[in-house]
Structures are given as structure tokens and as C-alpha cells.
Design an enzyme around this catalytic site. Structure first.
Site, PDB file in Angstrom:
ATOM      1  N   ASN A  12      -3.106  -3.182   4.937  1.00  0.00           N
ATOM      2  CA  ASN A  12      -2.428  -2.091   4.630  1.00  0.00           C
ATOM      3  C   ASN A  12      -1.137  -1.909   3.848  1.00  0.00           C
ATOM      4  O   ASN A  12      -0.779  -0.944   3.293  1.00  0.00           O
ATOM      5  CB  ASN A  12      -2.149  -1.418   5.788  1.00  0.00           C
ATOM      6  CG  ASN A  12      -3.570  -0.330   6.352  1.00  0.00           C
ATOM      7  OD1 ASN A  12      -4.306  -0.316   5.502  1.00  0.00           O
ATOM      8  ND2 ASN A  12      -3.467   0.192   7.577  1.00  0.00           N
ATOM      9  N   TYR A  13      -0.735  -3.043   3.817  1.00  0.00           N
ATOM     10  CA  TYR A  13       0.498  -3.381   2.679  1.00  0.00           C
ATOM     11  C   TYR A  13      -0.318  -4.270   1.483  1.00  0.00           C
ATOM     12  O   TYR A  13       0.103  -5.212   0.814  1.00  0.00           O
ATOM     13  CB  TYR A  13       1.651  -4.096   3.194  1.00  0.00           C
ATOM     14  CG  TYR A  13       2.413  -3.577   4.215  1.00  0.00           C
ATOM     15  CD1 TYR A  13       2.763  -2.242   3.860  1.00  0.00           C
ATOM     16  CD2 TYR A  13       2.745  -4.001   5.525  1.00  0.00           C
ATOM     17  CE1 TYR A  13       3.223  -1.383   5.056  1.00  0.00           C
ATOM     18  CE2 TYR A  13       3.567  -3.399   6.427  1.00  0.00           C
ATOM     19  CZ  TYR A  13       3.777  -2.078   6.436  1.00  0.00           C
ATOM     20  OH  TYR A  13       4.539  -1.616   7.266  1.00  0.00           O
ATOM     21  N   ARG A  14      -0.956  -3.341   0.986  1.00  0.00           N
ATOM     22  CA  ARG A  14      -1.866  -4.098  -0.302  1.00  0.00           C
ATOM     23  C   ARG A  14      -0.885  -4.461  -1.296  1.00  0.00           C
ATOM     24  O   ARG A  14      -0.184  -3.907  -1.600  1.00  0.00           O
ATOM     25  CB  ARG A  14      -2.814  -2.956  -0.675  1.00  0.00           C
ATOM     26  CG  ARG A  14      -3.943  -3.718  -1.652  1.00  0.00           C
ATOM     27  CD  ARG A  14      -4.837  -2.991  -2.490  1.00  0.00           C
ATOM     28  NE  ARG A  14      -5.516  -1.775  -1.660  1.00  0.00           N
ATOM     29  CZ  ARG A  14      -6.664  -2.264  -0.642  1.00  0.00           C
ATOM     30  NH1 ARG A  14      -6.896  -3.406  -0.686  1.00  0.00           N
ATOM     31  NH2 ARG A  14      -7.302  -1.366   0.184  1.00  0.00           N
TER      32      ARG A  14
END
Ligand code: FAD
Ligand code: NAG
Ligand code: NAG
Ligand code: NAG
Ligand code: NAG
Ligand code: NAG
Ligand code: NAG
Ligand code: NAG
Length: 538
Positions: free
Chosen positions: A473-475
Site C-alpha cells: 500500500n506504500y507503492r
């Protein structure tokens, strides 16, 4: 947690330069796609109400509404040929069919917070399926469950839960404008994660549209696909329509505190000590560390500050003895603490007034800026020397508004197996680091991005290796991207093993089963297995 600085979501001043749509994008693909849609849709008038091309005057504002990071809003960012904003699930089925027929690349957008902009831009001709209008939330207090459509934002979810009950909550992220669609697809953690795990750990059913346009639920999609969509990252398997969530109990009162120490006030030693203990704290106690550069309140000189921010699931009377026993170094006093309801804590942590609660319903992200983020996992405490090396980098010019967040693991995270869902970062991790740097001028982007890359290289000896684990999700496209078109398994595993470790292979198998033609793809989508031996995948 998640507690980003108030700057990220607070005050909006995003009406920057009004840009005129002087250019028009057009192609045969676009015309054929639109024609197909109007033929395939049962109700022609209603479909034309949800389709925007650059000729529609509201195209640009619809495009911008969910763009959360100015890095991807520039004039040079490739723009979609079409934006489609369905108001019900059945309008999506012809969209998938016509996109496949006409070779149009799909980008699915829920909250638009993807840190590399994958939900709204692509190098191939593409359209955006914008779920901004699919945002229904139904809470069942008795059963402690909720059905949430993908386009609902986390703030809306928390508000709707609190409307029905102040002692129920959901363990997802803090930023109220983050979308349920992308967030829960990648895991999703927030203030309750040491007690209850991730958002994806608490999903009990889902509705999804697959590549054949079928609407499936848990039973009809089968357990493998249901496994893959809970943490395997959005956009690889189909369009998530809705999640059914298991709500969790929260006490009537939670307690918050923030204690800040500069390096002159012993921050290095206290952070060093925190690494040994924070993951062992009672599950009700979460103490997150924020690292920033500040001007010292004593003499105005630049210094590094560590802020210890806590959310405790209980009252101050139980917290004080717990802190004195577990973390006396912080010297917590009663007057440092504030009690409130869990719903209020969501606003407080975000730096907003705790009243009125309906600020949570505001879907407009405040203060949109340029942002680059990265993440790491730490399994062995970093030495004081190592920490001092981080501080040193925070004195560089680009770090004026940079921030590190250390999120302690342990608690419930240790109890869930690495393969329960695709999110693999469980027991053995002391904490996760989130790196973020913010800036305001497009021309400066390279300098700031280089700063965060240098810090990330400096950190290599202190964090997980083989693979260097990262939170999907912290791409972060720096860790590897697919080849264009049909990527190879080998190429994808460069980034895939970092996000998913051994779960990557199972994700590839599920993908091969449900989307063998790789219709749902982007720079970091799970590849189907055929491309393992296709030559053009290189
Ligand atoms: C300000 C900010 C705060 C954050 N805080 C937290 C936090 O507290 N905790 C945390 O865990 N993470 C946090 N994140 C990260 C966040 O969880 C991810 O960026 C997440 O993917 C955003 O989801 P979205 O729906 O808003 O984004 P989008 O950009 O809409 O989607 C993200 C990805 O998922 C795909 N996708 C979106 N919707 C669907 C769908 N319905 N079906 C299939 N694929 C879909 C998109 O195509 C894209 O690839 C934060 C990010 C930001 C920018
Ligand atoms: C929603 O938030 C934005 C950004 O903070 C603000 O500009 C706007 O006025 C808010 N809207 C409402 C209805 O409160
Ligand atoms: C959309 O964002 C771009 C880039 O920030 C800006 O130039 C443009 O004016 C915005 N359009 C609208 C309608 O807000
Ligand atoms: C966009 O423009 C087309 C062509 O004029 C029109 O048919 C359509 O209804 C417009 N879309 C919306 C959402 O108004
Ligand atoms: C894509 O999304 C990012 C982040 O959400 C945003 O900053 C960017 O402006 C978007 N790009 C386009 C072309 O809309
Ligand atoms: C600094 O912090 C360490 C570790 O928390 C502690 O042992 C030490 O007593 C502190 N020193 C001072 C001067 O407060
Ligand atoms: C710190 O001080 C510098 C120089 O005096 C100033 O430019 C900067 O804005 C200050 N930063 C903060 C956060 O107050
Ligand atoms: C990828 O391979 C599949 C199966 O061979 C094919 O149907 C598809 O068109 C290819 N896609 C691209 C972009 O090359």
C-alpha cells in the site's frame, strides 16, 4: 498509524492554475469503445450520464477530484481517453466487455491515493473506471458487520459506524479520504492493528466483477480468489465492488498522548530503547514514533525531534501504570493524556478538531502536494550510530518536510500466519518504517525523490534483506516494475517477492486461473503464469 501530519489531509488549497483543455485526445479505440458501450448498455441514456471524455466540460474536475498527489496531476501526465463513473454494479459489466473488445487499458480508481498514481494514469491508451459514486455503507450493529462499497472513504465508514455505535470500530487506516477499494486490497492498517490486525484480516465476504463481467461473491469466487484480493494489491484480479467487514469492539474511552523529545532531550536513547519494547507492549497500547526536523523551541536551531504518539484502548487510569512499567523512559504524566471516544480519536490523530464529526464525510483531500514514500521492515534494533546516520540525512535541505514513521508490530500481527492472506509481514518484525517526503514545486521533484532514495540506500544494512520487504500500500515503483505488455514472471518477482514474499507464487497461480489474458494489468500487477515462458515478456 498512519498519523500523517495534518498537512496531508487538512486544508485544501488545491485550486492551483486552471488549465484549459486545449488539447483533445482521441482515437479510433476510444470511438469504438464508446460505441460498444452504448450498444451493450441496457439503458442508453443512463450510461451517457456517467461517461466523460475530454470534450465534456467537467472532465478535468472529475479527473482531479480523486487525484491526491500532485506528482501525477501535471500536464505531462498521460490523461485518460474516457472516465466512467458508474452509479451501480450493472453498469460496470458492459464496460469490462467493451474494454476487452477494443483493447482499452482499464485503471480502477476508488480513493485515488495510490502513491505512484497507478489508479489514474497509464502509458497505454486507457480509461478510468472511477468508483467515486459506489459508496454505500450498511452497518449491522447486532451482527457487528458492515457492507461497504469500494468507492466509500475510510472517514465515511468510521462516521457511519459511530452513528450506530460508539463501541464498534474497524481496524483500517487513518486518512479519512483513503478509499476502501484500494486500501483494503493491499492490507490496510491503522490505530487498531496491534489489537485486531489489518483491515484485510477482517474481511468476511466481498463482491467482485471478474474479467468475464461476472459478479461474484465469496462463495462463487472460491477461496483462492477470495484469499488473493485480501492483501494482494488492487487491480490484478478484477473490480472490487464491495467488502463485507467484521467490525471490532472498541472501549467507550480511549486515551491519546504525544510526547516529543529532541536529540538534545535524549531522543536518540529513547528511540533506541523503544525498538526493544514497543512490539511487546500490551495489545491495547500502540506507541508510534515520528521523526522530523524541527526548529528547537529553546534556541531556534535546527534539530531532530522524535514524537511518541499513542493510542491506548482504555482509560488513563489503566494506561499510567502500564506506561510506568513498560516505558518509564518517557516519563508519561496524567496531564499529557486526553481521553475521548474512538471515533473522535480518528480526527484528533489526523490533527483535526474532534467536533463536528461530519468532517469525516468530507471526501476532498486537503492540501494536495507532491509526495514520495517508501517503506521498510526492521527485525533487529538499529544501533545508536545507525540512528544518528538517519538524523544526519534529516539535516539536508530536502528534508525540511520529510518524515519517518516507526510503527511497532507485535500483538495480533504476531498471531496471524504469513500465508493467511497475501500480506506476509507478521511475526519477527519489530516495526515498519514509512518514509515520506513532501514538496511544492514540480521542478524540484527530482531533488526530493533523490533525497528519499539516498536515505533508503543508507538504510539497507539495518532492515530486512533477501527480500527487502516492503508494504504494497506504500507503492514504490523504484523496487521494480513489469515489462510493458505481457511481463515475465521473473521480471515481476523482482518487486513481487518484496511485497508478498512466498505468497507471490500463489498470487501468480490465482491470477493465471482468473485472468489468463492479463486484462487487469499495470506496472506492478500480478502476472499470469503463461508469460513465464513467453519470449516477448523478455
Ligand atoms: C495520505 C495517505 C494516507 C495513508 N494512510 C494509510 C494508513 O493509515 N494505513 C495504510 O495501510 N495505508 C495508508 N495509505 C496507503 C493507502 O492504503 C494506499 O494508497 C491505498 O492503495 C489507497 O487506496 P485508494 O482506494 O484510496 O487508492 P486508489 O488509487 O484508488 O487505488 C489504489 C490501487 O488499487 C487499485 N484499486 C482501487 N480500487 C479498486 C477496486 N475497487 N478494485 C480493484 N482495484 C482497485 C487501483 O487501480 C490502484 O492500483 C495512505 C496513503 C496516503 C496517500
Ligand atoms: C472539505 O474539505 C476541504 C478541504 O479541507 C474544504 O476546502 C471544504 O470546504 C470542505 N467541505 C465541506 C463541505 O466542509
Ligand atoms: C486539475 O489539476 C491540474 C493540475 O494541478 C490543474 O492544472 C487543473 O486546473 C485542474 N483542473 C480543475 C478543473 O480543477
Ligand atoms: C459528455 O458529452 C457527451 C457528448 O456531448 C454527452 O452525450 C454526455 O452525456 C456527456 N457526459 C456527461 C456526464 O454529461
Ligand atoms: C493519478 O493519481 C495521482 C495520485 O493519486 C495523482 O496525483 C495524479 O494527478 C493522477 N494522474 C492523472 C493523470 O490524473
Ligand atoms: C536517556 O534515555 C535512556 C534510555 O531511555 C535512559 O536510560 C537515560 O536515563 C536517559 N538519560 C537522561 C539524561 O534522561
Ligand atoms: C525553521 O527556521 C527556518 C529558518 O529560520 C525557517 O525558514 C523555517 O520555516 C522554520 N521551520 C519551521 C517548521 O518553523
Ligand atoms: C498477452 O498474452 C495474452 C495471451 O497470449 C494475449 O491474449 C494478450 O493479447 C497479450 N497482451 C499483450 C498486451 O501483449
Amino acid at each position: 498509524m498512519v498519523m500523517k501530519t495534518p498537512t496531508i489531509c487538512s486544508i485544501l488549497f488545491a485550486f492551483l492554475v486552471l488549465f484549459s483543455c486545449s488539447w483533445t485526445v482521441s482515437s479510433d479505440g476510444q470511438q469504438d469503445f464508446l460505441q460498444c458501450l452504448s450498444l451493450q448498455s441496457k439503458d442508453h441514456t443512463s450510461i451517457s450520464n456517467i461517461i466523460y471524455t475530454p470534450e465534456n466540460s467537467s472532465y478535468s474536475s472529475i479527473l482531479n477530484f480523486s487525484i491526491q498527489n500532485l506528482r501525477f496531476a501535471s500536464e505531462t501526465t498521460p490523461k485518460p481517453l474516457v472516465i466512467i463513473t458508474p452509479v451501480n454494479e450493472y453498469q460496470i459489466q458492459p464496460v469490462i466487455y467493451c474494454a476487452k473488445e477494443n483493447g482499452m487499458q482499464i485503471r480502477i480508481r476508488s480513493g485515488g491515493h495510490d502513491l505512484e498514481g497507478l489508479s489514474n494514469t497509464s502509458e497505454e491508451p486507457f480509461f478510468i473506471l472511477d468508483l467515486v459514486n459506489l459508496r454505500e455503507i450498511n452497518i449491522d450493529v447486532e451482527k457487528k458487520t458492515a457492507w461497504v462499497q469500494a468507492g466509500a472513504r475510510l472517514g465515511e465508514l468510521y462516521y457511519r459506524i459511530a452513528e450506530k455505535s460508539r463501541t464498534l470500530g474497524f481496524p483500517s487506516g487513518v486518512c479519512p479520504t483513503v478509499g476502501a477499494g484500494g486500501h483494503i486490497s493491499g492490507g490496510g492498517f491503522g490505530t487498531l492493528f496491534r489489537k485486531y490486525g489489518l483491515a484485510a484480516d477482517n474481511v468476511i465476504d466481498s463482491r467482485i466483477i471478474d474479467v468475464n463481467g461476472r459478479i461474484l461473491d465469496r462463495k462463487s469466487m472460491g477461496e483462492d480468489l477470495f484469499w488473493a484480493i485480501r492483501g494482494g494489491g488492487g487491480a490484478s484480479f478484477g473490480v472490487i465492488l464491495a467488502w463485507k467487514l467484521q467490525l471490532v469492539d472498541v472501549p467507550e474511552k480511549v486515551t491519546l498522548f504525544t510526547i516529543s523529545r529532541t536529540v538534545e532531550q535524549n531522543a536518540t536513547n529513547i528511540v533506541h530503547r523503544w525498538q526493544y519494547i514497543a512490539h511487546k507492549f500490551d495489545k491495547d497500547l500502540l506507541v508510534v514514533v515520528y521523526i522530523r526536523r524541527v526548529n528547537s523551541s529553546q534556541d531556534g536551531r535546527r534539530t531532530i525531534q522524535a514524537s511518541f504518539q499513542s493510542l491506548f484502548l482504555g482509560g488513563v487510569d489503566r494506561l499510567l501504570p502500564l506506561m510506568h512499567q513498560s516505558f518509564p523512559d518517557l516519563g508519561l504524566k496524567r496531564e499529557d493524556c486526553t481521553e475521548m471516544s474512538w471515533i473522535e480519536s480518528n480526527l484528533y490523530i489526523y490533527g483535526l478538531p474532534v467536533e463536528p464529526l461530519d468532517v469525516l464525510l468530507n471526501r476532498t483531500q486537503a492540501n494536495k502536494r507532491y509526495v514520495k514514500e517508501k517503506s521498510d521492515y526492521v527485525q533487529k534494533p538499529i544501533s545508536k550510530n545507525g540512528l544518528e546516520g538517519i538524523w544526519k540525512r534529516f539535516f539536508e535541505e530536502e528534508a525540511e518536510e520529510a518524515q519517518l514513521v516507526f510503527n511497532p508490530y507485535g500483538g495480533r500481527m504476531d498471531e496471524i500466519s504469513e500465508s493467511a492472506i497475501p500480506f506476509p509481514h507478521r511475526a519477527g518484525n519489530l516495526y515498519k518504517i514509512n518514509y515520506a517526503v513532501y514538496w511544492d514545486e514540480e521542478e524540484a521533484s527530482e531533488r526530493y525523490i533523490n533525497w528519499i532514495r539516498r536515505l533508503y540506500s543508507y538504510m539497507a544494512p539495518y532492515v530486512t534483506k533477501f527480500p527487502r520487504a516492503t508494504y504494497v500500500n506504500y507503492r514504490d515503483l523504484d523496487i521494480g516494475v513489469n515489462n510493458k505488455g505481457n511481463t515475465s514472471y521473473a521480471q515481476a518477482s523482482i518487486w513481487g517477492l518484496k511485497y508478498f514474499k512466498n505468497n507471490f507464487n500463489k498470487l501468480v497461480h490465482v491470477k493465471t486461473k482468473v485472468d489468463p489474458s492479463n486484462f487487469f494489468r499495470n506496472e506492478q500487477s500480478i502476472p499470469p503464469l503463461y508469460s513465464m515462458w513467453t519470449k516477448n515478456g523478455k
